[in-house]
Write a protein that holds these residues in place. Structure first.
Motif, short mmCIF file in Angstrom:
data_model
loop_
_atom_site.label_atom_id
_atom_site.label_comp_id
_atom_site.label_asym_id
_atom_site.label_seq_id
_atom_site.Cartn_x
_atom_site.Cartn_y
_atom_site.Cartn_z
N PHE A 95 76.48 -3.79 26.39
CA PHE A 95 75.58 -2.60 27.00
C PHE A 95 76.63 -1.69 27.69
O PHE A 95 76.65 -0.44 28.01
CB PHE A 95 74.89 -3.35 28.11
N GLU A 96 77.80 -2.29 28.28
CA GLU A 96 78.84 -1.54 29.15
C GLU A 96 79.35 -0.36 28.37
O GLU A 96 79.51 0.72 28.69
CB GLU A 96 79.81 -2.48 29.62
N TRP A 98 77.87 0.76 25.43
CA TRP A 98 76.98 1.74 25.25
C TRP A 98 76.79 2.76 26.52
O TRP A 98 76.56 4.18 26.21
CB TRP A 98 75.57 0.87 24.89
N TYR A 99 76.61 2.13 27.47
CA TYR A 99 76.37 3.15 28.84
C TYR A 99 77.56 4.06 29.02
O TYR A 99 77.10 5.38 29.26
CB TYR A 99 76.17 2.28 30.20
N ARG A 100 78.63 3.76 28.89
CA ARG A 100 79.75 4.53 29.15
C ARG A 100 79.77 5.84 28.04
O ARG A 100 80.21 6.80 28.23
CB ARG A 100 81.32 4.24 28.93
N ASP A 103 76.73 7.92 28.74
CA ASP A 103 77.17 8.89 29.82
C ASP A 103 78.09 9.98 29.59
O ASP A 103 78.11 11.06 30.45
CB ASP A 103 77.75 8.17 31.19
N PHE A 153 69.03 7.21 35.00
CA PHE A 153 69.92 6.76 34.06
C PHE A 153 71.27 6.50 34.82
O PHE A 153 72.05 5.40 34.51
CB PHE A 153 70.21 7.69 32.95
N LYS A 156 72.92 2.37 37.06
CA LYS A 156 73.36 1.56 35.62
C LYS A 156 72.32 0.30 35.82
O LYS A 156 72.12 -0.18 34.56
CB LYS A 156 74.83 0.98 35.80
N ALA A 159 69.25 1.45 34.39
CA ALA A 159 69.38 1.67 32.70
C ALA A 159 69.65 0.11 31.76
O ALA A 159 69.04 0.19 30.79
CB ALA A 159 70.78 2.34 32.90
N LYS A 160 70.25 -0.88 32.47
CA LYS A 160 70.50 -1.97 31.80
C LYS A 160 68.96 -2.74 31.74
O LYS A 160 68.85 -3.32 30.72
CB LYS A 160 71.37 -2.90 32.55
N TRP A 163 67.43 -0.99 28.84
CA TRP A 163 68.02 -1.25 27.77
C TRP A 163 67.50 -2.79 27.29
O TRP A 163 67.13 -3.01 25.99
CB TRP A 163 69.56 -1.29 28.04
#
Length: 226
Positions: A95-96, A98-100, A103, A153, A156, A159-160, A163
């Motif tokens: 996830f981390e 993906w989020y980066r 973004d 979004f 975080k 968003a998680k 997700w």
């Protein structure tokens, strides 16, 4: 033709790699957001699907037998009803990471600085194609960031939660025997085993990393497959 593979994974989960991999395994053209940006006049199929839950499937997927990424994934359930024999691939990643990735790429797609905005205004003024591409990007942002992410979004934690909810819902909805939960870092083995095909001798392609996203987008805007 009939869709044989339905991608249910979020954007930036290795979907470009999956597209290329499936085509290497013999699937005849795999639909992906890139296909829509190169052919933005086809946006009407997706707008109809988003508004009614149905569309001209034969017109949309003429020449394709698989679909991954956006714009297909939000309607994976509708795809499954239309193509009941299709298998579903849920692409995943940390996830981390993906989020980066989101973004730094699709969340900031489009002009950011005043100079970039002026340049884009010039393109839109003189190019019908550019206006159509921008409509496709706006459609994505409406469905994914405004809709799926509820406009939050940048939060975080929210968003998680979205997700994790999406992953859980796909696993709940898709019959186990039809679903592959797939991390492209695992290579050919799980994908080929799921599809019942031999592994290619070539390495699995790893494409569309965030560092080449900015180089890719202008090509797509021009109608060139990147």
């Amino acid at each position: 033709m009939s869709i044989k593979i339905i991608g249910a994974g979020f954007p930036r989960t290795g979907t470009t790699t999956l597209k290329q991999s499936l085509e290497m395994l013999g699937f005849n053209h795999v639909y992906h957001m890139k296909e829509l940006l190169v052919n933005p006049h086809n946006l009407h199929y997706w707008k109809t699907l988003s508004e009614t839950g149905d569309t001209d499937w034969d017109g949309l997927y003429n020449g394709y037998d698989a679909t991954v990424d956006f714009p297909g994934y939000p309607w994976y359930k509708e795809h499954m009803k239309r193509y009941p024999k299709a298998r579903v691939i849920l692409t995943i990643r940390d996830f981390e990471d993906w989020y980066r990735s989101v973004d730094s790429t699709v969340f900031r797609a489009g002009p950011q600085t005043p100079g970039e905005k002026l340049k884009m205004m010039g393109k839109l003024l003189f190019s019908k194609r550019a206006r159509r591409v921008v409509k496709c990007i706006k459609f994505f942002k409406k469905i994914f960031f405004a809709g799926e992410m509820s406009g939050q979004f940048e939060d975080k934690a929210h968003a998680k939660k979205v997700w994790e909810g999406h992953l859980a819902e796909v696993k709940r909805y898709v019959p186990e025997e039809k679903l592959l939960v797939y991390d492209v870092r695992d290579g050919w083995a799980p994908l080929c085993q799921f599809l019942g095909v031999e592994e290619p001798k070539e390495d699995l392609p790893h494409l569309n990393k965030k560092e080449n996203f900015k180089q890719m987008l202008p090509k797509l805007m021009k109608g060139e497959m990147a």
